[in-house]
Scaffold this active site. Structure first.
Site, PDB file in Angstrom:
ATOM      1  N   HIS A  87       0.850  -1.199   0.000  1.00  0.00           N
ATOM      2  CA  HIS A  87       0.000   0.000   0.000  1.00  0.00           C
ATOM      3  C   HIS A  87       0.887   1.252   0.000  1.00  0.00           C
ATOM      4  O   HIS A  87       1.052   1.905  -1.017  1.00  0.00           O
ATOM      5  CB  HIS A  87      -0.928  -0.066   1.222  1.00  0.00           C
ATOM      6  CG  HIS A  87      -2.037   0.935   1.248  1.00  0.00           C
ATOM      7  ND1 HIS A  87      -2.266   1.844   0.250  1.00  0.00           N
ATOM      8  CD2 HIS A  87      -3.005   1.155   2.173  1.00  0.00           C
ATOM      9  CE1 HIS A  87      -3.320   2.577   0.552  1.00  0.00           C
ATOM     10  NE2 HIS A  87      -3.789   2.182   1.719  1.00  0.00           N
ATOM     11  N   HIS A 121      -2.030  -0.662 -12.032  1.00  0.00           N
ATOM     12  CA  HIS A 121      -2.870  -0.270 -10.903  1.00  0.00           C
ATOM     13  C   HIS A 121      -4.099  -1.159 -10.886  1.00  0.00           C
ATOM     14  O   HIS A 121      -4.617  -1.515 -11.957  1.00  0.00           O
ATOM     15  CB  HIS A 121      -3.282   1.211 -11.039  1.00  0.00           C
ATOM     16  CG  HIS A 121      -3.801   1.792  -9.771  1.00  0.00           C
ATOM     17  ND1 HIS A 121      -5.108   1.669  -9.391  1.00  0.00           N
ATOM     18  CD2 HIS A 121      -3.162   2.473  -8.770  1.00  0.00           C
ATOM     19  CE1 HIS A 121      -5.263   2.257  -8.217  1.00  0.00           C
ATOM     20  NE2 HIS A 121      -4.100   2.750  -7.815  1.00  0.00           N
ATOM     21  N   ASP A 126       3.063   6.344  -7.834  1.00  0.00           N
ATOM     22  CA  ASP A 126       4.285   6.026  -7.107  1.00  0.00           C
ATOM     23  C   ASP A 126       5.535   6.034  -7.975  1.00  0.00           C
ATOM     24  O   ASP A 126       6.646   6.014  -7.472  1.00  0.00           O
ATOM     25  CB  ASP A 126       4.149   4.646  -6.445  1.00  0.00           C
ATOM     26  CG  ASP A 126       3.081   4.673  -5.380  1.00  0.00           C
ATOM     27  OD1 ASP A 126       3.148   5.561  -4.527  1.00  0.00           O
ATOM     28  OD2 ASP A 126       2.173   3.825  -5.403  1.00  0.00           O
TER      29      ASP A 126
HETATM   30  C1  LIG Z   1      -0.705  -2.471  -8.763  1.00  0.00           C
HETATM   31  C2  LIG Z   1      -0.837  -3.965  -9.107  1.00  0.00           C
HETATM   32  C3  LIG Z   1      -0.735  -4.767  -7.820  1.00  0.00           C
HETATM   33  C4  LIG Z   1      -2.218  -4.196  -9.744  1.00  0.00           C
HETATM   34  O1  LIG Z   1      -2.307  -5.525 -10.011  1.00  0.00           O
HETATM   35  P1  LIG Z   1      -3.608  -6.241 -10.571  1.00  0.00           P
HETATM   36  O2  LIG Z   1      -4.646  -5.295 -10.972  1.00  0.00           O
HETATM   37  O3  LIG Z   1      -3.986  -7.285  -9.570  1.00  0.00           O
HETATM   38  O4  LIG Z   1      -3.073  -6.881 -11.895  1.00  0.00           O
HETATM   39  P2  LIG Z   1      -2.517  -8.334 -12.053  1.00  0.00           P
HETATM   40  O5  LIG Z   1      -1.548  -8.661 -10.968  1.00  0.00           O
HETATM   41  O6  LIG Z   1      -3.687  -9.257 -12.228  1.00  0.00           O
HETATM   42  O7  LIG Z   1      -1.715  -8.224 -13.408  1.00  0.00           O
HETATM   43  C5  LIG Z   1      -2.300  -8.328 -14.713  1.00  0.00           C
HETATM   44  C6  LIG Z   1      -1.211  -8.686 -15.719  1.00  0.00           C
HETATM   45  O8  LIG Z   1      -0.273  -7.602 -15.832  1.00  0.00           O
HETATM   46  C7  LIG Z   1       1.005  -7.984 -15.368  1.00  0.00           C
HETATM   47  N1  LIG Z   1       1.517  -6.894 -14.536  1.00  0.00           N
HETATM   48  C8  LIG Z   1       0.793  -6.131 -13.662  1.00  0.00           C
HETATM   49  N2  LIG Z   1       1.566  -5.177 -13.125  1.00  0.00           N
HETATM   50  C9  LIG Z   1       2.791  -5.361 -13.679  1.00  0.00           C
HETATM   51  C10 LIG Z   1       4.005  -4.675 -13.511  1.00  0.00           C
HETATM   52  N3  LIG Z   1       4.102  -3.633 -12.697  1.00  0.00           N
HETATM   53  N4  LIG Z   1       5.069  -5.112 -14.200  1.00  0.00           N
HETATM   54  C11 LIG Z   1       4.956  -6.156 -15.043  1.00  0.00           C
HETATM   55  N5  LIG Z   1       3.821  -6.849 -15.253  1.00  0.00           N
HETATM   56  C12 LIG Z   1       2.760  -6.445 -14.574  1.00  0.00           C
HETATM   57  C13 LIG Z   1       0.798  -9.250 -14.574  1.00  0.00           C
HETATM   58  O9  LIG Z   1       1.953 -10.060 -14.570  1.00  0.00           O
HETATM   59  C14 LIG Z   1      -0.347  -9.871 -15.312  1.00  0.00           C
HETATM   60  O10 LIG Z   1       0.157 -10.457 -16.481  1.00  0.00           O
HETATM   61  P3  LIG Z   1      -0.462 -11.854 -17.022  1.00  0.00           P
HETATM   62  O11 LIG Z   1      -1.886 -11.538 -17.373  1.00  0.00           O
HETATM   63  O12 LIG Z   1       0.386 -12.239 -18.182  1.00  0.00           O
HETATM   64  O13 LIG Z   1      -0.372 -12.827 -15.869  1.00  0.00           O
HETATM   65  C15 LIG Z   1       0.254  -4.375 -10.105  1.00  0.00           C
HETATM   66  O14 LIG Z   1       0.108  -3.667 -11.312  1.00  0.00           O
HETATM   67  C16 LIG Z   1       1.650  -4.216  -9.536  1.00  0.00           C
HETATM   68  O15 LIG Z   1       2.137  -5.126  -8.847  1.00  0.00           O
HETATM   69  N6  LIG Z   1       2.347  -3.061  -9.839  1.00  0.00           N
HETATM   70  C17 LIG Z   1       3.662  -2.822  -9.340  1.00  0.00           C
HETATM   71  C18 LIG Z   1       3.587  -2.313  -7.892  1.00  0.00           C
HETATM   72  C19 LIG Z   1       3.046  -0.903  -7.802  1.00  0.00           C
HETATM   73  O16 LIG Z   1       3.449  -0.012  -8.518  1.00  0.00           O
HETATM   74  N7  LIG Z   1       2.110  -0.703  -6.868  1.00  0.00           N
HETATM   75  C20 LIG Z   1       1.561   0.605  -6.587  1.00  0.00           C
HETATM   76  C21 LIG Z   1       0.139   0.683  -6.935  1.00  0.00           C
HETATM   77  S1  LIG Z   1      -0.434   2.355  -6.653  1.00  0.00           S
END
Ligand SMILES: CC(C)(COP(=O)(O)OP(=O)(O)OC[C@H]1O[C@@H](n2cnc3c(N)ncnc32)[C@H](O)[C@@H]1OP(=O)(O)O)[C@@H](O)C(=O)NCCC(=O)NCCS
Length: 422
Positions: free
Chosen positions: A263, A302, A358
């Protein structure tokens, strides 16, 4: 029914028409129509846990509004204190209301001497400032006996003022302690952001003069972080508040949720990633690694925003202004190269992965001299107004205590066996 869905129970052949309200299904209606059938929804991915009139977010369109006002307009024209007023009261203040609000917040920035001397100074010398902040906010509840009068409008309002006002003081005190510097008292002649910078950085000068560009940049970052509807920490605030705990205890719970790396820690992960990449030449190989499944591109993607994060656009502009004062963060070129390659790469395009708030906030904080441990603390300061707006709204809605159901997956009933028989 105007809008409804029909469900056929294949066990009995019965069909049931379920009304759709605001595009969703009300659990209260659903359970009346289909008694005994319930939803399994860990992490609330498909569940609206409340009604709220505070923040509107459309992830597909990249829209974020506080009380109807677009975040872009607030970031350009407003101040954090005005936004805090808007979140709490639902309307922008008139000049008189703003003057009174600013005065109230400014004159509640001091903390009881015992919080500092007896409580904060009891921490180990290398205590994490976020751990100190979470505990100190909880401890404040013991200093204000009227905090428990949550249905007394005046008492509730007073705690809201105190919390918004004291957060920067506690935050700066936690930092000063962790670096062995003496506590700096609030300066009531300064605005909210400048006062925080003074409490952070003042050394021996009679009055700390924050650079106006940096103070404004921090204020804009505070505006961008003030609320984000039902995120993890706001949900914690509403859940704990629903037990009618006092606002300090509820805010401590919300801040504890924010402490988690998923978070409030993403911008720290960005800085660590950029540092690890080390130079622009290593960017293409790093991107290939991410595409091959070796970790994630931190600061990208996101849960809600699937076109772009509107806060990221604003923050990039703020970053340019900050770097003109502080000098460029050496990690910026790596970040820009990463962004350039990722935004034109099919892997990221097809998954709708864009820079989020971020991606740049950590670079700004680092350029301004904040240590990484302070990043979640810097998030908690403005988010306090959002948490309190949601807490107050939840109380006004006379919400029931939050109490989800569970899907029991343990063993069936069995008889107790004495210890020597096991
Ligand atoms: C923010 C986050 C958790 C959202 O995740 P989510 O909505 O649950 O999306 P998912 O984890 O289901 O990812 C969907 C797809 O995109 C990919 N993906 C998502 N974020 C990614 C990233 N930052 N880098 C590379 N691949 C990413 C996943 O591997 C997945 O690929 P697939 O379909 O081939 O398996 C995720 O994008 C992430 O981990 N980002 C990096 C951390 C970050 O910046 N967090 C701050 C949020 S404000």
């Amino acid at each position: 029914m105007a809008e409804s869905i029909t469900i056929i129970d294949n066990r009995t052949g019965d069909s049931t028409e379920i009304p759709l309200t605001n595009g969703g299904v009300s659990a209260a209606e659903f359970s009346k129509l289909l008694p005994g059938v319930w939803f399994y929804d860990p992490a609330f991915m498909s569940t609206a846990a409340c009604e709220s009139a505070i923040t509107y977010l459309d992830g597909d369109a990249g829209v974020l509004r506080y009380r109807g006002y677009p975040i872009e307009q607030l970031a350009e024209h407003s101040t954090y204190l005005e936004v805090a007023y808007l979140l709490i009261h639902g309307e922008l203040p008139t000049p008189d209301q703003y003057a009174e609000w600013s005065h109230e917040i400014t004159y509640h920035t001091f903390i009881h001497e015992n919080v500092r001397k007896r409580f904060l100074e009891g921490f180990h010398y290398d205590a994490h400032p976020m751990g100190m902040l979470v505990s100190a906010v909880a401890a404040l509840s013991t200093f204000y006996s009227d905090a428990k009068d949550i249905f007394d409008a005046d008492a509730r309002y007073k705690q809201i003022i105190r919390l918004i006002a004291k957060m920067p003081t506690l935050a700066a005190a936690a930092h000063r302690f962790s670096v062995g510097m003496p506590f700096v008292y609030p300066d009531n002649s300064l605005d909210f952001a400048s006062n925080f910078l003074s409490m952070m950085w003042k050394v021996a000068e009679p009055r700390f003069e924050a650079d106006p560009v940096l103070a404004r940049a921090l204020d804009v970052l505070f505006i961008l972080h003030a609320d984000h509807e039902q995120n993890c920490s706001t949900t914690a605030m509403r859940v704990v508040g629903s037990s009618h705990a006092d606002p300090y205890s509820s805010t401590a719970a919300a801040a504890a949720a924010l402490y988690g790396p998923r978070h409030g820690g993403a911008n720290e992960a960005v800085i660590r990633m950029l540092t690890e990449i080390g130079s622009i030449e290593n960017v293409p190989a790093f991107i290939e690694g991410v595409k091959a499944g070796n970790g994630r591109l931190q600061g990208f993607g996101h849960r809600v925003y699937k076109s772009y994060d509107p806060r990221a656009t604003i923050i990039k502009h703020t970053a340019d202004q900050v770097f003109e004062v502080t000098g460029k963060n050496p990690l910026l070129d790596i970040a820009l190269k990463l962004e350039e390659i990722a935004l034109s790469d099919e892997y990221f395009i097809s998954r709708k992965l864009y820079p989020n708030v971020d991606f740049y906030s950590g670079l700004i904080y680092q350029a301004m001299g904040f240590p990484m441990e302070m990043f979640p603390v810097l998030f908690a300061i403005p988010r306090t107004s959002g948490w309190l707006a949601h807490w107050s709204e939840m109380l006004d809605q006379d919400s029931k205590i939050a109490r989800p159901r569970q899907l029991y997956i343990g063993t069936d009933e069995r008889d107790y066996v004495a210890i020597d028989g096991r």
